[in-house]
Write a protein that holds these residues in place. Structure first.
Motif, mmCIF file in Angstrom:
data_model
loop_
_atom_site.group_PDB
_atom_site.id
_atom_site.type_symbol
_atom_site.label_atom_id
_atom_site.label_comp_id
_atom_site.label_asym_id
_atom_site.label_seq_id
_atom_site.Cartn_x
_atom_site.Cartn_y
_atom_site.Cartn_z
ATOM 1 N N VAL A 1 0.646 -1.244 -0.011
ATOM 2 C CA VAL A 1 0.455 0.040 -0.080
ATOM 3 C C VAL A 1 0.714 1.483 0.146
ATOM 4 O O VAL A 1 1.120 1.890 -0.616
ATOM 5 N N PHE A 2 1.591 1.045 1.054
ATOM 6 C CA PHE A 2 2.825 2.606 1.111
ATOM 7 C C PHE A 2 3.291 2.845 -0.069
ATOM 8 O O PHE A 2 3.580 3.862 -0.837
ATOM 9 N N LEU A 3 3.916 1.060 -1.002
ATOM 10 C CA LEU A 3 4.531 1.488 -2.730
ATOM 11 C C LEU A 3 3.917 2.007 -3.543
ATOM 12 O O LEU A 3 4.374 2.851 -4.530
ATOM 13 N N GLN A 4 2.386 1.752 -3.359
ATOM 14 C CA GLN A 4 1.902 2.224 -4.533
ATOM 15 C C GLN A 4 1.701 3.448 -4.200
ATOM 16 O O GLN A 4 1.676 4.284 -5.154
ATOM 17 N N GLN A 5 1.280 4.268 -3.337
ATOM 18 C CA GLN A 5 0.677 5.934 -2.683
ATOM 19 C C GLN A 5 2.195 6.323 -2.626
ATOM 20 O O GLN A 5 2.238 7.595 -3.594
ATOM 21 N N GLU B 1 10.153 3.068 -9.182
ATOM 22 C CA GLU B 1 9.854 1.761 -8.024
ATOM 23 C C GLU B 1 11.188 1.602 -7.341
ATOM 24 O O GLU B 1 10.636 1.306 -6.083
ATOM 25 N N GLU B 2 11.938 0.995 -8.236
ATOM 26 C CA GLU B 2 13.286 1.298 -6.737
ATOM 27 C C GLU B 2 13.818 1.390 -6.321
ATOM 28 O O GLU B 2 13.874 1.250 -4.983
ATOM 29 N N ALA B 3 13.597 3.229 -5.772
ATOM 30 C CA ALA B 3 13.431 3.804 -5.576
ATOM 31 C C ALA B 3 12.868 3.763 -3.929
ATOM 32 O O ALA B 3 13.316 4.203 -2.817
ATOM 33 N N ALA B 4 11.346 3.665 -4.278
ATOM 34 C CA ALA B 4 10.566 3.886 -3.278
ATOM 35 C C ALA B 4 10.327 2.758 -2.570
ATOM 36 O O ALA B 4 10.527 2.775 -1.289
ATOM 37 N N LYS B 5 10.969 1.245 -2.948
ATOM 38 C CA LYS B 5 11.447 0.262 -1.990
ATOM 39 C C LYS B 5 12.503 0.334 -0.575
ATOM 40 O O LYS B 5 12.572 -0.138 -0.002
ATOM 41 N N ALA C 1 8.840 7.567 4.113
ATOM 42 C CA ALA C 1 9.738 7.004 3.198
ATOM 43 C C ALA C 1 9.260 7.966 1.831
ATOM 44 O O ALA C 1 10.550 8.535 1.361
ATOM 45 N N ALA C 2 9.108 9.143 1.798
ATOM 46 C CA ALA C 2 8.803 10.134 0.767
ATOM 47 C C ALA C 2 9.957 11.402 1.472
ATOM 48 O O ALA C 2 10.153 11.184 0.908
ATOM 49 N N MET C 3 9.568 11.885 2.658
ATOM 50 C CA MET C 3 10.467 12.366 3.289
ATOM 51 C C MET C 3 11.638 12.135 2.853
ATOM 52 O O MET C 3 12.750 12.871 2.640
ATOM 53 N N SER D 1 22.280 -2.336 -2.421
ATOM 54 C CA SER D 1 23.126 -0.347 -2.908
ATOM 55 C C SER D 1 23.890 -1.223 -4.781
ATOM 56 O O SER D 1 23.515 -0.900 -5.742
ATOM 57 N N TRP D 2 23.877 -2.355 -5.298
ATOM 58 C CA TRP D 2 24.030 -2.870 -6.579
ATOM 59 C C TRP D 2 22.473 -2.917 -6.752
ATOM 60 O O TRP D 2 22.255 -2.566 -8.376
ATOM 61 N N ARG D 3 21.049 -3.238 -6.791
ATOM 62 C CA ARG D 3 19.914 -2.885 -7.273
ATOM 63 C C ARG D 3 19.774 -0.909 -7.223
ATOM 64 O O ARG D 3 19.544 -0.629 -8.344
ATOM 65 N N GLU D 4 20.180 0.027 -6.616
ATOM 66 C CA GLU D 4 20.040 1.121 -6.603
ATOM 67 C C GLU D 4 21.413 1.665 -7.611
ATOM 68 O O GLU D 4 21.092 2.426 -8.564
ATOM 69 N N MET D 5 22.336 1.159 -7.443
ATOM 70 C CA MET D 5 23.272 1.421 -9.175
ATOM 71 C C MET D 5 22.619 0.980 -10.431
ATOM 72 O O MET D 5 22.173 2.114 -10.812
ATOM 73 N N ALA D 6 21.477 -0.198 -9.837
ATOM 74 C CA ALA D 6 21.249 -0.162 -11.751
ATOM 75 C C ALA D 6 20.206 0.747 -11.983
ATOM 76 O O ALA D 6 19.925 0.885 -12.959
ATOM 77 N N TRP D 7 19.509 1.517 -10.829
ATOM 78 C CA TRP D 7 18.452 1.741 -11.041
ATOM 79 C C TRP D 7 18.646 3.717 -12.090
ATOM 80 O O TRP D 7 18.540 4.013 -13.001
#
Length: 213
Positions: A48-52, A60-64, A78-80, A135-141
């Motif tokens: 629910v938070f992810l959708q918001q 999406e990856e940054a939100a996660k 999370a948004a802040m 850290s690798w997922r963030e790099m990929a994003w």
């Protein structure tokens, strides 16, 4: 819980027996916070938070990552976190560039189509490897949102590819080395293409001296 009296007649000793019935109706006094929520693992996020967050145009990856970093407390927290992090990165002038490189084993003499297929295998395998660490997922994003740069280079032989992989690993760069199934052109188990991903200058420390294919 409610008690329901039942009267049994016609027995030797007439008596009233009470049975307990569990009410399935939610108590009027229950606070919303008492509702059981989904059980989340250490790498799970509240959907629910992810959708918001996605509705705020946060990738999406940054939100996660923002939800994980703030303990899945709320979409607001999370948004802040995300926007503060974004602002801090802009202030320090974060201009890091990332790239994928693919080093082809030229000793195998593969045809153009075979090389293309093996580079494709390396790209898929490397991207799957990137999912193993936050850290690798963030790099990929970041790589995906800054042009997704990809370069194909020439390697000498299998030993050369393995040396490059060892050097990249020593620099904590994710890698993937393709070993072919041997259906066409090359023997089974042949090391065909090495994929490396990372910040451009770091990757250049490994492959900067190699020629383009």
């Amino acid at each position: 819980m409610v008690l329901v009296p039942l009267d049994f007649s016609g027995t030797a000793e007439q008596s009233s027996v009470f049975i307990t019935v569990r009410s399935h109706k939610r108590s009027e006094n229950m606070e919303p916070s008492e509702e059981p929520g989904p059980e989340l693992g250490p790498t799970d996020v509240n959907p629910v938070f992810l959708q918001q967050l996605r509705e705020l145009d946060i990738p999406e990856e940054a939100a996660k990552q923002a939800l994980l970093q703030t303990g899945n407390v709320s979409a607001e927290e999370a948004a802040m976190y995300y926007f503060n992090k974004l602002e801090n990165e802009e202030e320090v002038g974060d201009d890091l560039q990332f790239k994928m490189v693919f080093v082809v084993n030229m000793d195998l003499g593969m045809g153009i189509g075979k090389v293309a297929a093996q580079v494709g295998h390396a790209a898929v395998g490397l991207y799957q490897t990137l999912q193993e660490k936050n850290s690798w997922r963030e790099m990929a994003w970041k790589w995906d949102h800054s042009g997704a740069k990809k370069v194909v280079l020439q390697g000498t032989n299998a030993a050369h590819l393995m040396e490059l992989q060892a050097l990249a690993s020593s620099l904590s760069l994710p890698t993937h080395l393709v070993q072919d199934a041997g259906h066409t052109q090359v023997a089974s188990g042949s090391r065909t293409v090495l994929g490396i991903m990372g910040e451009e200058q770091m990757v250049n420390n490994v492959t900067g001296s190699l020629q383009l294919l």
